[in-house]
Design an enzyme around this catalytic site. Structure first.
Site, short mmCIF file in Angstrom:
data_model
loop_
_atom_site.label_atom_id
_atom_site.label_comp_id
_atom_site.label_asym_id
_atom_site.label_seq_id
_atom_site.Cartn_x
_atom_site.Cartn_y
_atom_site.Cartn_z
N ASP A 14 0.82 -1.19 0.00
CA ASP A 14 0.00 0.00 0.00
C ASP A 14 0.87 1.26 0.00
OD1 ASP A 14 -1.99 1.83 0.31
OD2 ASP A 14 -2.56 1.22 2.34
N ASP A 46 -1.78 5.77 -6.24
CA ASP A 46 -2.04 4.91 -5.09
C ASP A 46 -2.12 3.45 -5.55
OD1 ASP A 46 -2.75 4.04 -2.53
OD2 ASP A 46 -4.88 4.31 -2.93
#
Ligand code: NAG
Ligand code: NAG
Ligand code: NAG
Ligand code: NAG
Length: 483
Positions: A157, A361
């Site tokens: 992440d 992201d």
């Protein structure tokens, strides 16, 4: 250097002059040929079967023998050992609802940090948890933690910082969610130690987690909330982290999660690749110089890589500046300037992008655009797809087609232009997403609010070599990163 606008204009002029040349000097036949070539160069011809899930794993060889490289696996695909019980794979509607929860929480984090909203507002706006807990972040890597080393699969992440894994004994049976591998037991590891509350390391949790650390019997406690009511709470600790046999970090700071709930099912925790001091990127800076790269596979039935350090950037990779937003220093901001569909630049005022900014992201699936940008993209895409019958929307995806009568589909190419004259062609696997075996949707969505940040999501990053040169302040994209 030419601006992206200039570049497009130049390309338009070049293809236009070719067109005139043919008009003047060739036969009708040549003219038609040239037009077809122009059309083909601005479209992808995609086998519909290639957009559908495959039941067998075909791992990519790339990265397997590379130094400091980990294999990236899709959580719900056939290469994942974490999804053994079939029928557990989420539907597209479920994926989109969790994706929206993540995006809402990122937007709130940004709005909250910039003082646009109060914590009270954000608590009110947090969505209710839906019935099933499926998982945020759909790609994972496997790392070794402790002595002896335990292999644990962590969601990776770039949108968060602290790495954590579930830890025994867990506050109670119900306070750890189900994971495939045995839950890490710090009492069985000789290299584990707690961080004390009075350590300066403990106070670093403020910026890494957005929460003030707690203290229990002089052990520092961390807490992170991810939106959609997912959270992890536990001891802040230090442990031996083994990435590969030669890449071992003896004093890696991480969260030993004693109470963890939400969307993480299957994986053992999360690998935080953000920019904060406590992220793995910062903690391994001495060895890797804050440099990492990854490729996300075109399909869940293949694999990609996550590679630390600069072992030579492929020649296809071109860079755009990374910027820091001082209010939100964890996120990777890049400067999206324009979008093209079918080889034509959309007419979108540059201020539409510059007022919100754009982050990249790894955990958001569907790219989010400012409403005006998404509107222009949708109009141009639909215009390029008039041959195909449209069908009902699926959650946030409003441009869907019924392709039951087709085996291939011709889709307009989509290009993103970033500052630094960087043109990124979205891979043909990153444009349409399958809702069913016959229904396919444009895999982009608009933000509701013109002030919400744009997010370059992982569905559109597939097959690209994405290079984070954090120390050098730049981010690169190249083609064929998983091949
Ligand atoms: C921090 O706490 C530990 C254990 O409670 C103690 O041994 C140590 O002396 C303290 N250190 C400082 C700098 O206060
Ligand atoms: C870490 O701290 C917790 C809470 O104080 C304690 O229960 C646990 O035994 C400690 N572990 C080690 C290895 O010191
Ligand atoms: C598929 O083709 C049949 C026969 O031509 C037609 O009746 C039907 O409407 C088509 N369906 C779609 C979804 O295009
Ligand atoms: C966006 O706005 C629509 C209409 O007001 C609303 O129904 C929807 O829930 C909103 N979506 C998000 C993600 O806030």
């Amino acid at each position: 250097m030419a601006s992206p606008t200039g570049y497009i204009f130049l390309r338009f002029l070049l293809s236009g002059s070719g067109f005139c040349f043919l008009l003047l000097f060739s036969l009708e036949k040549g003219h038609a040929l040239e037009r077809r070539e122009i059309l083909e160069s601005h479209h992808h011809t995609v086998q519909i079967s290639s957009l559908l899930p495959d039941s067998s794993c075909k791992p990519s060889p790339k990265g397997a023998n590379k130094k400091s490289s980990l294999k990236v696996v899709h959580r719900h695909g056939p290469c994942s050992q974490l999804s053994r019980n079939k029928g557990n794979a989420p539907t597209l509607t479920e994926i989109l609802s969790h994706d929206q929860a993540r995006v809402n929480s990122m937007h709130l984090r940004l709005a909250f940090n910039s003082g646009k909203t109060s914590l009270q507002d954000s608590q009110v706006t947090l969505p209710a948890q839906s019935g099933s807990s499926l998982g945020t972040g759909n790609y994972f890597v496997t790392v070794g933690i402790g002595t002896p080393k335990r292999d644990l699969s962590l969601s990776f992440d770039t949108g968060s910082d602290l790495t954590w894994t579930q830890c025994l004994p867990c506050v109670s049976v119900k306070s750890c969610y189900q994971q495939q591998q045995p839950i890490f037991d710090p009492s069985q590891s000789t290299s584990y130690s707690n961080i004390s509350c009075n350590s300066t390391l403990c106070s670093q949790l403020n910026s890494a987690t957005g929460n003030t650390p707690g203290c229990s019997a002089s052990t520092c406690l961390y807490a992170i909330q991810y939106g959609d009511k997912s959270f992890t709470i536990g001891f802040f600790a230090q442990e031996k982290l083994t990435l590969t046999s030669t890449d071992v970090f003896n004093t890696f700071l991480f969260g030993c999660g004693e109470n963890n709930q939400g969307l993480f099912r299957g994986v053992a925790g999360l690998l935080g690749l953000g920019r904060d001091k406590l992220s793995i990127v910062s903690q391994t800076a001495q060895k890797y110089g804050k440099f990492f790269s990854y490729c996300l596979p075109s399909m869940p039935s293949s694999t990609g890589h996550l590679t630390f350090g600069n072992n030579g950037v492929p020649s296809t990779v071109k860079f755009t500046p990374l910027s820091i937003n001082t209010q939100n220093p964890s996120f990777y901001f890049i400067d999206l300037k324009a979008i093209s569909v079918g080889g034509r630049q959309l007419s979108i005022s540059p201020s539409v992008f510059s007022t919100t900014g754009t982050i990249i992201d790894s955990g958001t699936v569907i790219t989010r655009l400012p409403p005006a940008a998404y509107g222009a993209l949708r109009t141009a895409f639909r215009r390029g797809m008039t041959n195909y019958p449209m069908t009902k929307a699926v959650s946030i995806l409003d441009t869907c087609y019924d392709l039951s009568n087709y085996t291939t589909v011709n889709i307009p190419k989509i290009g993103f232009f970033f500052s630094g004259n960087l043109n990124v062609d979205i891979d043909s696997s990153g444009i349409l997403i399958a809702a069913t075996s016959t229904q396919f949707c444009l895999a982009f969505a608009g933000n509701n609010d013109t002030s919400d940040v744009g997010i370059f999501g992982n569905f559109q990053q597939k097959t690209l070599e994405v290079v984070y040169d954090v120390a050098g302040g730049r981010l690169g994209f190249g083609s064929g990163g998983c091949a």
